[in-house]
Motif scaffolding. Structure first.
Motif, short mmCIF file in Angstrom:
data_model
loop_
_atom_site.label_atom_id
_atom_site.label_comp_id
_atom_site.label_asym_id
_atom_site.label_seq_id
_atom_site.Cartn_x
_atom_site.Cartn_y
_atom_site.Cartn_z
N ARG A 1 -0.83 -7.77 7.69
CA ARG A 1 -1.33 -7.69 6.32
C ARG A 1 -0.68 -6.51 5.60
N GLN A 2 -0.79 -6.50 4.29
CA GLN A 2 -0.34 -5.35 3.52
C GLN A 2 -1.34 -4.22 3.75
N VAL A 3 -0.82 -3.00 3.88
CA VAL A 3 -1.65 -1.84 4.20
C VAL A 3 -1.48 -0.78 3.13
N PHE A 4 -2.58 -0.11 2.82
CA PHE A 4 -2.57 0.99 1.86
C PHE A 4 -3.13 2.23 2.56
N MET A 5 -2.38 3.32 2.54
CA MET A 5 -2.77 4.56 3.20
C MET A 5 -2.91 5.65 2.13
N TRP A 6 -3.48 6.79 2.52
CA TRP A 6 -3.55 7.97 1.66
C TRP A 6 -3.63 9.20 2.54
N MET A 7 -3.58 10.36 1.91
CA MET A 7 -3.53 11.63 2.65
C MET A 7 -4.78 12.49 2.44
N LYS A 8 -5.85 11.91 1.95
CA LYS A 8 -7.08 12.65 1.71
C LYS A 8 -7.50 13.38 2.99
N ASN A 9 -7.82 14.65 2.86
CA ASN A 9 -8.28 15.50 3.97
C ASN A 9 -7.25 15.65 5.09
N THR A 10 -5.99 15.39 4.79
CA THR A 10 -4.92 15.56 5.77
C THR A 10 -4.13 16.80 5.38
N TYR A 11 -4.02 17.75 6.31
CA TYR A 11 -3.44 19.06 6.02
C TYR A 11 -1.94 19.14 6.25
N ILE A 12 -1.38 18.23 7.04
CA ILE A 12 0.04 18.32 7.37
C ILE A 12 0.82 17.20 6.67
N PRO A 13 2.02 17.49 6.17
CA PRO A 13 2.83 16.41 5.59
C PRO A 13 3.22 15.42 6.68
N LEU A 14 3.25 14.15 6.34
CA LEU A 14 3.53 13.12 7.33
C LEU A 14 4.62 12.17 6.85
N ASP A 15 5.40 11.69 7.80
CA ASP A 15 6.28 10.56 7.58
C ASP A 15 5.51 9.34 8.08
N MET A 16 5.44 8.29 7.26
CA MET A 16 4.75 7.06 7.64
C MET A 16 5.77 5.95 7.80
N LEU A 17 5.77 5.33 8.97
CA LEU A 17 6.67 4.23 9.27
C LEU A 17 5.83 2.96 9.35
N PHE A 18 6.15 1.99 8.52
CA PHE A 18 5.44 0.72 8.47
C PHE A 18 6.19 -0.28 9.36
N ILE A 19 5.47 -0.92 10.27
CA ILE A 19 6.11 -1.64 11.37
C ILE A 19 5.56 -3.06 11.48
N ALA A 20 6.47 -4.02 11.60
CA ALA A 20 6.11 -5.42 11.78
C ALA A 20 5.66 -5.67 13.22
N LYS A 21 5.11 -6.86 13.46
CA LYS A 21 4.58 -7.18 14.79
C LYS A 21 5.66 -7.18 15.88
N ASP A 22 6.93 -7.37 15.49
CA ASP A 22 8.01 -7.36 16.47
C ASP A 22 8.53 -5.96 16.77
N GLY A 23 7.91 -4.93 16.15
CA GLY A 23 8.32 -3.55 16.39
C GLY A 23 9.38 -3.03 15.45
#
Length: 161
Positions: free
Chosen positions: A80-102
């Motif tokens: 499914r389509q996913v929506f994320m956010w950084m609320k209450n997260t103190y460290i900068p992050l790289d987010m990698l979005f991954i399909a079921k095949d990896g």
């Protein structure tokens, strides 16, 4: 009447503290995960697994640091389509979005700590891998790279007809 107000205040404080404590008390299993680039280089990480709704809700919130070779893998149990956010997260992050095949289908680099801006997977995915901000650039990770992980493999096999 004052006693009743004091009692109501006590219960409100108790509810707040137990609710916060419950979400902060989530524990996570760990697994190894490898990112394999198109040129065959591999990068190993230890990842915490966020597989339940409560684990996914807590994620890396309230953490002040994370080891350079660690991350968190979110598994949604469906494509499914996913929506994320950084609320209450103190460290900068790289987010990698991954399909079921990896396969990595999209990347958000250096998501801003505490931001409530929505970070969109830009299409249907099954997993999100969060790494320390700057890791994607430092290691040359790109869309099209693949991850190898026991959970991803087991969920991929479970979805095959």
């Amino acid at each position: 009447m004052a006693g009743l107000a004091r009692l109501a205040g006590f219960f409100a404080a108790f509810f707040f503290l137990t609710s916060f404590g419950a979400s902060a008390a989530e524990t996570f299993d760990t697994q190894s995960l490898t990112i394999v680039t198109r040129d065959g280089r591999s990068h190993a990480f230890t990842v915490e697994l966020a597989v339940t709704p409560r684990q996914r809700e807590q994620g890396l919130m309230h953490r002040r640091e994370m080891a350079p070779d660690h991350g968190m893998l979110f598994a949604f149990g469906e494509t499914r389509q996913v929506f994320m956010w950084m609320k209450n997260t103190y460290i900068p992050l790289d987010m990698l979005f991954i399909a079921k095949d990896g396969k990595i289908t999209a990347i958000k680099e250096n998501a801003e700590p505490h931001s409530e801006s929505i970070i969109d997977s830009k299409g249907p995915i099954d997993f999100v891998l969060e790494l320390n901000g700057g890791t994607v650039k430092r290691l040359g990770i790109r869309t099209g790279n693949r991850i190898q992980n026991e959970l991803v493999e087991s969920m991929r096999k479970a979805k095959q007809p």
